[in-house]
Every structure is written in structure tokens, then in C-alpha cells.
Scaffold this motif. Structure first.
Motif, PDB file in Angstrom:
ATOM      1  N   ILE A  54       0.859  -1.198   0.000  1.00  0.00           N
ATOM      2  CA  ILE A  54       0.000   0.000   0.000  1.00  0.00           C
ATOM      3  C   ILE A  54       0.880   1.227   0.000  1.00  0.00           C
ATOM      4  N   ASP A  55       0.711   2.051  -1.010  1.00  0.00           N
ATOM      5  CA  ASP A  55       1.416   3.345  -1.115  1.00  0.00           C
ATOM      6  C   ASP A  55       2.903   3.217  -0.770  1.00  0.00           C
ATOM      7  N   GLY A  56       3.544   2.217  -1.304  1.00  0.00           N
ATOM      8  CA  GLY A  56       5.001   2.136  -1.181  1.00  0.00           C
ATOM      9  C   GLY A  56       5.513   1.195  -0.110  1.00  0.00           C
ATOM     10  N   SER A  57       4.622   0.668   0.751  1.00  0.00           N
ATOM     11  CA  SER A  57       5.097  -0.250   1.803  1.00  0.00           C
ATOM     12  C   SER A  57       4.359  -1.577   1.723  1.00  0.00           C
ATOM     13  N   LEU A  58       5.093  -2.637   2.077  1.00  0.00           N
ATOM     14  CA  LEU A  58       4.448  -3.946   2.190  1.00  0.00           C
ATOM     15  C   LEU A  58       3.972  -4.107   3.629  1.00  0.00           C
ATOM     16  N   VAL A  59       2.678  -4.355   3.802  1.00  0.00           N
ATOM     17  CA  VAL A  59       2.143  -4.514   5.162  1.00  0.00           C
ATOM     18  C   VAL A  59       1.522  -5.907   5.293  1.00  0.00           C
ATOM     19  N   GLU A  60       1.359  -6.340   6.550  1.00  0.00           N
ATOM     20  CA  GLU A  60       0.733  -7.643   6.789  1.00  0.00           C
ATOM     21  C   GLU A  60      -0.698  -7.636   6.253  1.00  0.00           C
ATOM     22  N   TRP A  61      -1.125  -8.777   5.718  1.00  0.00           N
ATOM     23  CA  TRP A  61      -2.474  -8.928   5.133  1.00  0.00           C
ATOM     24  C   TRP A  61      -3.552  -8.320   6.037  1.00  0.00           C
ATOM     25  N   ASN A  62      -3.506  -8.663   7.316  1.00  0.00           N
ATOM     26  CA  ASN A  62      -4.570  -8.218   8.226  1.00  0.00           C
ATOM     27  C   ASN A  62      -4.462  -6.745   8.605  1.00  0.00           C
ATOM     28  N   GLN A  63      -3.345  -6.122   8.268  1.00  0.00           N
ATOM     29  CA  GLN A  63      -3.173  -4.695   8.590  1.00  0.00           C
ATOM     30  C   GLN A  63      -3.487  -3.794   7.386  1.00  0.00           C
ATOM     31  N   ALA A  64      -3.850  -4.399   6.278  1.00  0.00           N
ATOM     32  CA  ALA A  64      -4.105  -3.607   5.063  1.00  0.00           C
ATOM     33  C   ALA A  64      -5.529  -3.049   5.126  1.00  0.00           C
ATOM     34  N   LYS A  65      -5.683  -1.970   5.915  1.00  0.00           N
ATOM     35  CA  LYS A  65      -7.025  -1.444   6.198  1.00  0.00           C
ATOM     36  C   LYS A  65      -7.168  -0.015   5.688  1.00  0.00           C
ATOM     37  N   ILE A  66      -8.404   0.364   5.396  1.00  0.00           N
ATOM     38  CA  ILE A  66      -8.659   1.749   4.982  1.00  0.00           C
ATOM     39  C   ILE A  66      -9.779   2.333   5.849  1.00  0.00           C
ATOM     40  N   HIS A  67      -9.897   3.670   5.805  1.00  0.00           N
ATOM     41  CA  HIS A  67     -10.927   4.346   6.588  1.00  0.00           C
ATOM     42  C   HIS A  67     -12.319   4.094   5.986  1.00  0.00           C
ATOM     43  N   VAL A  68     -13.347   4.007   6.857  1.00  0.00           N
ATOM     44  CA  VAL A  68     -14.701   3.729   6.330  1.00  0.00           C
ATOM     45  C   VAL A  68     -15.253   4.879   5.484  1.00  0.00           C
ATOM     46  N   LEU A  69     -14.640   6.046   5.615  1.00  0.00           N
ATOM     47  CA  LEU A  69     -15.115   7.169   4.790  1.00  0.00           C
ATOM     48  C   LEU A  69     -14.273   7.329   3.510  1.00  0.00           C
ATOM     49  N   THR A  70     -13.594   6.265   3.131  1.00  0.00           N
ATOM     50  CA  THR A  70     -12.857   6.266   1.858  1.00  0.00           C
ATOM     51  C   THR A  70     -13.817   6.565   0.703  1.00  0.00           C
ATOM     52  N   HIS A  71     -13.442   7.547  -0.126  1.00  0.00           N
ATOM     53  CA  HIS A  71     -14.326   7.985  -1.212  1.00  0.00           C
ATOM     54  C   HIS A  71     -14.725   6.831  -2.136  1.00  0.00           C
ATOM     55  N   GLY A  72     -13.732   6.013  -2.489  1.00  0.00           N
ATOM     56  CA  GLY A  72     -13.992   4.910  -3.417  1.00  0.00           C
ATOM     57  C   GLY A  72     -15.026   3.933  -2.888  1.00  0.00           C
ATOM     58  N   LEU A  73     -15.100   3.784  -1.583  1.00  0.00           N
ATOM     59  CA  LEU A  73     -16.071   2.867  -0.976  1.00  0.00           C
ATOM     60  C   LEU A  73     -17.495   3.417  -1.132  1.00  0.00           C
ATOM     61  N   HIS A  74     -17.625   4.734  -0.954  1.00  0.00           N
ATOM     62  CA  HIS A  74     -18.971   5.341  -1.011  1.00  0.00           C
ATOM     63  C   HIS A  74     -19.451   5.593  -2.431  1.00  0.00           C
ATOM     64  N   TYR A  75     -18.512   5.987  -3.303  1.00  0.00           N
ATOM     65  CA  TYR A  75     -18.943   6.475  -4.620  1.00  0.00           C
ATOM     66  C   TYR A  75     -18.356   5.670  -5.785  1.00  0.00           C
ATOM     67  N   GLY A  76     -17.673   4.583  -5.485  1.00  0.00           N
ATOM     68  CA  GLY A  76     -17.161   3.715  -6.561  1.00  0.00           C
ATOM     69  C   GLY A  76     -15.989   4.292  -7.337  1.00  0.00           C
ATOM     70  N   THR A  77     -15.299   5.280  -6.750  1.00  0.00           N
ATOM     71  CA  THR A  77     -14.220   5.972  -7.468  1.00  0.00           C
ATOM     72  C   THR A  77     -12.881   5.242  -7.279  1.00  0.00           C
ATOM     73  N   ALA A  78     -12.809   4.080  -7.861  1.00  0.00           N
ATOM     74  CA  ALA A  78     -11.585   3.274  -7.815  1.00  0.00           C
ATOM     75  C   ALA A  78     -11.415   2.627  -9.183  1.00  0.00           C
ATOM     76  N   VAL A  79     -10.172   2.403  -9.571  1.00  0.00           N
ATOM     77  CA  VAL A  79      -9.912   1.666 -10.821  1.00  0.00           C
ATOM     78  C   VAL A  79      -8.936   0.544 -10.483  1.00  0.00           C
ATOM     79  N   PHE A  80      -9.048  -0.563 -11.187  1.00  0.00           N
ATOM     80  CA  PHE A  80      -8.198  -1.685 -10.790  1.00  0.00           C
ATOM     81  C   PHE A  80      -7.817  -2.543 -11.983  1.00  0.00           C
ATOM     82  N   GLU A  81      -6.971  -3.515 -11.711  1.00  0.00           N
ATOM     83  CA  GLU A  81      -6.558  -4.492 -12.723  1.00  0.00           C
ATOM     84  C   GLU A  81      -6.685  -5.891 -12.165  1.00  0.00           C
TER      85      GLU A  81
END
Ligand SMILES: Cc1ncc(COP(=O)(O)O)c(C=O)c1O
Length: 305
Positions: free
Chosen positions: A8-35
Motif C-alpha cells: 500500500i502506497d510504497g510499503s508492504l504490510v501484513e495482510w490483516n493490517q491492510a485497512k482503509i478508513h470507512v469514509l474512503t471515497h472509493g467505498l462510497h462512490y465507486g471511485t476506484a480503478v483496478f486491474e
């Protein structure tokens, strides 16, 4: 799927620590792109399939959503390889995602930081394969595929997948393996997460990207194989009834590979099993991804070590 490391953003973190805030824009409005990318074991070690093309598509998707990706294509390439290595992966699926993060709430994402994460996991069976020789069972969805008048369909954007998810849930709940969708012109366009081909009189036919299908990298690989083998193909609209009477139908996608279809809306396609043309293309594709093809493997595989 609970172990390993996520970038995530330049660092490797443990699977269970890869968390985001519940008010993440992409979660509410679908503003994410992926592969969705795959990595395969070959005789020369692990290799990623068409990595450069996937990174380019991610960049293109991000551009359509005004995302400021703070990493170069080379940096993303290296981050993907690092993530594969950190997970001691074998055959695996790779999911890079860029999303507008937590910041200002409201529909406009532009004030919010864009984050990138890369996860890898083992993902063997996307479309039911309990009897792999049997073709998959499809239903034509009652949900129409969204199109370029509403969303940029060349962006592999999270928002497009609510439409896909509705179609796939409907298909699974009705006992089918996957949904195929019609576009707003009533033509067959793609499945919930795969492109589609039909074969008639030995000619492989797939709908044009301009009709709203995702510019699938597996689809493009199949077209390259057909061109190289001088096998006839056409890129044109397909109607629903034509699909019912096709000699063969197959789906193409990173998650599912090349998957024969045996039944659509309870009409049996061919003899209900994976057809001969499909088997030939699938065989060639599998040789390529396993490093056993002189031309395409060289061009399309990036070795991890
Ligand atoms: C809607 C849709 N169409 C087609 C595809 C196939 O694309 P690709 O072969 O690049 O995986 C996907 C796969 O992600 C998809 O989600």
C-alpha cells in the motif's frame, strides 16, 4: 485468504493490517480503478502475463477519473514484482487498485488523495469447474450492460462492477455459472467479468470494443493467436438468437482464462462440451502462459526473478 503481504502506497504490510478508513471515497462512490493480472509457473520460474499492458490499462483507467497516480509505470511494475516475491507466490492472481481515499466527503473526489494497493492471492476457479469438460452454463441477464453514454467503459472502474455484480448474483441464484449481458442496442456484449466469442462455420466472432465491452487483454491475446494462425475471425455485433445456434461459445478473462460454454438460457450449444476451435485456442493460450511458445511467450511474459 488471510496470509501474506499487501503493498500500500510504497510499503508492504501484513495482510490483516491492510485497512482503509470507512469514509474512503472509493467505498462510497465507486471511485476506484483496478486491474486483474495473472502470474504462472513456467519451466523458467514464475512469469506475469502481459504485465506492461495491464499497467498501461490501469494508467488509462486512472486518467479517465482524473487520478493522480504518484508512481511511474516502472515503479508500479517493480511494486507488483516485489509483492509477488514477498508472498512467495506460485500461480497467482494480482489485484492492483487505485482509489480516491479518505478526506473530504461529497461526490467530488478531487480533493482526496489517491492511494494504490496491490494484493496477490491464489484464485483457481472463477467459473465453476467441477466438470471442466462440460461447458459453463450461462444465462442472458435481465440487467442491461451500462454503456459509454453513462460511464467510460474502457476504464476498468469499480463503479462498473455494481452492474456486473447484479448480473452475476442473478445468474448464480438461478443456478447458472455466469451471466452474459446485452447492451442498450440489445446485442450480446460481454459476460459479467469476461469477453465473449462465438464460433460459426469455423469463424470466431466477438463484439467490438466500441459497443461497450471492456478491452480485455485475454480477448486481445485470442485475436492475436487467431491472426497468427491465419484462422478466420470477425469483430461484429452478435444477436442473442445467433448465440443460441452458434457451433461454439467461449468466454475470455484473466480470472477465468478461456472457458467453453455448453448451455445458454437452457439451449445446448454444440454438444454441450468445450468445442474443437475453443480447445485449440485454449491449448495455444495455455502453452503461451506456461512459457512454451516461441513467439508469444517471449513477447508477453515478464519473469519474476
Ligand atoms: C467486464 C469485463 N469484461 C471483460 C473482462 C476480461 O478482461 P481481461 O481479459 O483483461 O481480464 C473482464 C475482466 O476483468 C471484465 O471484468
Amino acid at each position: 485468504m488471510t496470509e501474506g503481504k499487501i503493498w500500500i502506497d510504497g510499503s508492504l504490510v501484513e495482510w490483516n493490517q491492510a485497512k482503509i478508513h470507512v469514509l474512503t471515497h472509493g467505498l462510497h462512490y465507486g471511485t476506484a480503478v483496478f486491474e486483474g493480472i495473472r502470474c504462472y509457473q513456467t519451466d523458467n520460474g514464475l512469469a506475469v502475463f502481459r504485465l506492461t499492458d495491464h499497467i498501461q490499462r490501469l494508467m488509462n483507467s486512472a486518467k479517465m477519473y482524473f487520478m493522480d497516480i504518484r508512481y511511474s509505470k516502472k515503479e508500479l511494475h517493480d511494486a507488483i514484482i516485489d509483492t509477488i516475491n514477498a508472498n512467495k507466490s506460485e500461480d497467482c492472481y494480482i489485484r492492483p487498485i487505485a482509489y480516491y481515499g479518505y478526506g473530504k466527503m461529497g461526490v467530488n473526489p478531487l480533493p482526496n488523495k489517491v492511494s494504490i494497493a496491490i494484493a496477490v492471492w491464489k484464485w483457481d476457479e472463477y467459473i465453476r469447474e467441477s466438470e471442466p469438460q462440460k461447458g459453463a452454463r450461462l444465462i442472458v441477464s435481465s440487467w442491461m450492460r451500462i454503456d459509454g453514454r453513462s460511464m467510460p467503459m474502457n476504464a476498468k472502474a469499480a463503479a462498473n462492477y455494481a452492474n456486473s455484480a447484479l448480473a452475476r448474483m442473478e445468474a448464480l441464484k438461478m443456478g447458472f455459472d455466469e451471466a452474459v449481458m446485452l447492451n442498450t442496442a440489445g446485442k450480446i456484449i460481454e459476460a459479467s467479468a469476461e469477453n465473449i466469442f462465438m464460433v460459426r462455420d469455423n469463424v470466431s466472432i466477438t463484439p467490438p470494443i466500441s459497443s461497450g465491452a471492456l478491452n480485455g487483454i485475454t480477448r486481445d491475446s485470442v485475436l492475436s493467436i487467431l491472426r497468427h494462425n491465419r484462422n478466420p475471425y470477425e469483430i461484429r455485433d452478435i444477436s442473442r438468437d445467433e448465440l443460441y445456434i452458434a457451433d461454439e461459445v467461449f468466454l475470455t478473462g484473466t480470472a477465468s482464462g478461456i472457458r467453453g460454454v455448453g448451455n445458454i438460457d437452457n439451449r445446448i450449444i454444440g454438444d454441450g462440451e468445450t468445442g474443437q476451435v475453443t480447445k485449440q485456442i485454449k491449448g495455444k493460450f495455455e502453452a503461451i502462459i506456461r512459457g512454451n511458445d516461441n513467439i508469444f511467450s517471449k513477447k508477453w511474459l515478464t519473469y519474476v526473478n
